[in-house]
Scaffold this motif. Structure first.
Motif, short mmCIF file in Angstrom:
data_model
loop_
_atom_site.label_atom_id
_atom_site.label_comp_id
_atom_site.label_asym_id
_atom_site.label_seq_id
_atom_site.Cartn_x
_atom_site.Cartn_y
_atom_site.Cartn_z
N VAL A 1 0.83 -1.20 0.00
CA VAL A 1 0.00 0.00 0.00
C VAL A 1 0.87 1.26 0.00
O VAL A 1 0.58 2.23 -0.71
N ALA A 2 1.97 1.22 0.76
CA ALA A 2 2.87 2.39 0.78
C ALA A 2 3.46 2.62 -0.60
O ALA A 2 3.58 3.77 -1.05
N GLY A 3 3.84 1.55 -1.28
CA GLY A 3 4.39 1.69 -2.63
C GLY A 3 3.38 2.28 -3.59
O GLY A 3 3.71 3.16 -4.40
N LEU A 4 2.14 1.81 -3.50
CA LEU A 4 1.08 2.35 -4.36
C LEU A 4 0.87 3.83 -4.11
O LEU A 4 0.77 4.63 -5.06
N ALA A 5 0.81 4.21 -2.83
CA ALA A 5 0.57 5.61 -2.48
C ALA A 5 1.74 6.50 -2.89
O ALA A 5 1.55 7.59 -3.43
N ALA A 6 2.97 6.02 -2.64
CA ALA A 6 4.15 6.82 -2.98
C ALA A 6 4.28 7.00 -4.48
O ALA A 6 4.72 8.05 -4.96
N GLY A 7 3.89 5.98 -5.24
CA GLY A 7 4.00 6.04 -6.70
C GLY A 7 3.16 7.14 -7.33
O GLY A 7 3.51 7.66 -8.38
N ILE A 8 2.06 7.49 -6.67
CA ILE A 8 1.20 8.56 -7.20
C ILE A 8 1.21 9.78 -6.27
O ILE A 8 0.42 10.71 -6.45
N ALA A 9 2.11 9.75 -5.26
CA ALA A 9 2.24 10.86 -4.30
C ALA A 9 0.92 11.23 -3.64
O ALA A 9 0.59 12.41 -3.50
N ARG A 10 0.17 10.20 -3.22
CA ARG A 10 -1.08 10.43 -2.49
C ARG A 10 -0.97 9.75 -1.12
O ARG A 10 -1.55 8.71 -0.86
N PHE A 11 -0.19 10.38 -0.24
CA PHE A 11 0.06 9.80 1.08
C PHE A 11 -1.16 9.88 1.98
O PHE A 11 -1.31 9.11 2.90
N ASP A 12 -2.06 10.84 1.69
CA ASP A 12 -3.29 10.92 2.46
C ASP A 12 -4.15 9.68 2.21
O ASP A 12 -4.63 9.03 3.15
N LEU A 13 -4.30 9.33 0.94
CA LEU A 13 -5.04 8.12 0.61
C LEU A 13 -4.33 6.88 1.12
O LEU A 13 -4.96 5.92 1.57
N GLY A 14 -3.01 6.90 1.06
CA GLY A 14 -2.23 5.76 1.54
C GLY A 14 -2.44 5.51 3.02
O GLY A 14 -2.62 4.37 3.45
N LEU A 15 -2.45 6.59 3.81
CA LEU A 15 -2.66 6.45 5.25
C LEU A 15 -4.05 5.90 5.54
O LEU A 15 -4.22 4.98 6.36
N ALA A 16 -5.05 6.45 4.88
CA ALA A 16 -6.43 5.99 5.09
C ALA A 16 -6.57 4.52 4.66
O ALA A 16 -7.23 3.73 5.33
N ALA A 17 -5.91 4.16 3.56
CA ALA A 17 -6.01 2.79 3.05
C ALA A 17 -5.30 1.80 3.97
O ALA A 17 -5.84 0.74 4.28
N VAL A 18 -4.09 2.14 4.39
CA VAL A 18 -3.32 1.17 5.18
C VAL A 18 -3.95 0.96 6.56
O VAL A 18 -3.91 -0.15 7.10
N THR A 19 -4.56 1.99 7.13
CA THR A 19 -5.23 1.78 8.42
C THR A 19 -6.46 0.88 8.24
O THR A 19 -6.73 0.02 9.08
N GLY A 20 -7.18 1.05 7.13
CA GLY A 20 -8.31 0.17 6.86
C GLY A 20 -7.88 -1.27 6.68
O GLY A 20 -8.49 -2.20 7.20
N VAL A 21 -6.78 -1.46 5.94
CA VAL A 21 -6.25 -2.80 5.70
C VAL A 21 -5.81 -3.45 7.01
O VAL A 21 -6.14 -4.61 7.30
N LEU A 22 -5.06 -2.71 7.82
CA LEU A 22 -4.55 -3.28 9.07
C LEU A 22 -5.65 -3.57 10.06
O LEU A 22 -5.63 -4.60 10.75
#
Length: 199
Positions: A101-122
């Motif tokens: 998920v971090a790789g996906l978020a960093a690849g498009i520079a959307r760390f806000d979405l990455g944080l929301a996504a990774v907390t949902g996943v975890l």
């Protein structure tokens, strides 16, 4: 219905892979480690975020998911399934989820979405195992289990090879948004299911 409900079918398809793993002397723990390394490779590929890298990431994610099934099947076949092995598998799975998920978020520079996504996943995964910790069966169901997430990541990676934008947003952005919303809903769904069994 989630892909986790297809585990019996996957277990039948795993039989030749289990025989192959036994033949080369692989252990369940070594398979778990290789699966994690494939997830790290996928995360790096998604960070690079080129069409070729997205294709490579998709393949690596599918292989990670397959080996994640193989380690448990191999442990059962060898009679070496243990709490220590289960712990290792779950820890590596969670780190794999974070890296991808971090790789996906960093690849498009959307760390806000990455944080929301990774907390949902975890939280989805946490609620699945927390039910077991309080004496219930481990919960795999809900709107979006791990198998579903891996399949969606793989499909999104494959789509991103040729599609860079849909409605002004990257396919990866839609995926992260889905993980953010549905991941938390799945966690709540699992909590409610466990609560009703305990109440």
């Amino acid at each position: 219905m989630t892909l986790d409900q297809l585990r019996p079918v996957a277990n039948r398809l795993l039989a030749p892979w289990v025989r192959g793993a036994k033949a080369v002397g692989a252990t369940p723990n070594s398979v778990s480690v290789v699966a994690f390394l494939l997830a790290v490779g996928a995360g790096v590929a998604f960070y690079v975020a080129t069409p070729l890298a997205y294709g490579a990431g998709a393949v690596l994610v599918f292989l990670n998911g397959w080996l994640d099934l193989l380690d448990g099947a191999l442990a059962r076949e060898l009679g070496t399934d243990s709490e220590a092995g289960d712990l290792l598998d779950h820890v590596l799975d969670r780190y794999a989820d974070v890296v991808v998920v971090a790789g996906l978020a960093a690849g498009i520079a959307r760390f806000d979405l990455g944080l929301a996504a990774v907390t949902g996943v975890l939280l989805t995964s946490y609620l699945g195992t927390q039910a077991e910790a309080v004496g219930l069966d481990r919960v795999y169901g809900g709107l979006l289990g791990r198998a579903d997430r891996l399949a969606l990541v793989g499909v999104t990676g494959a789509v991103s090879v040729s599609v860079s934008s849909v409605g002004g947003y990257s396919p990866v952005a839609y995926l992260l948004g889905l993980f953010a919303v549905v991941g938390h809903l799945t966690a709540v769904q699992r909590f409610v299911s466990a609560w009703r069994q305990l109440a």
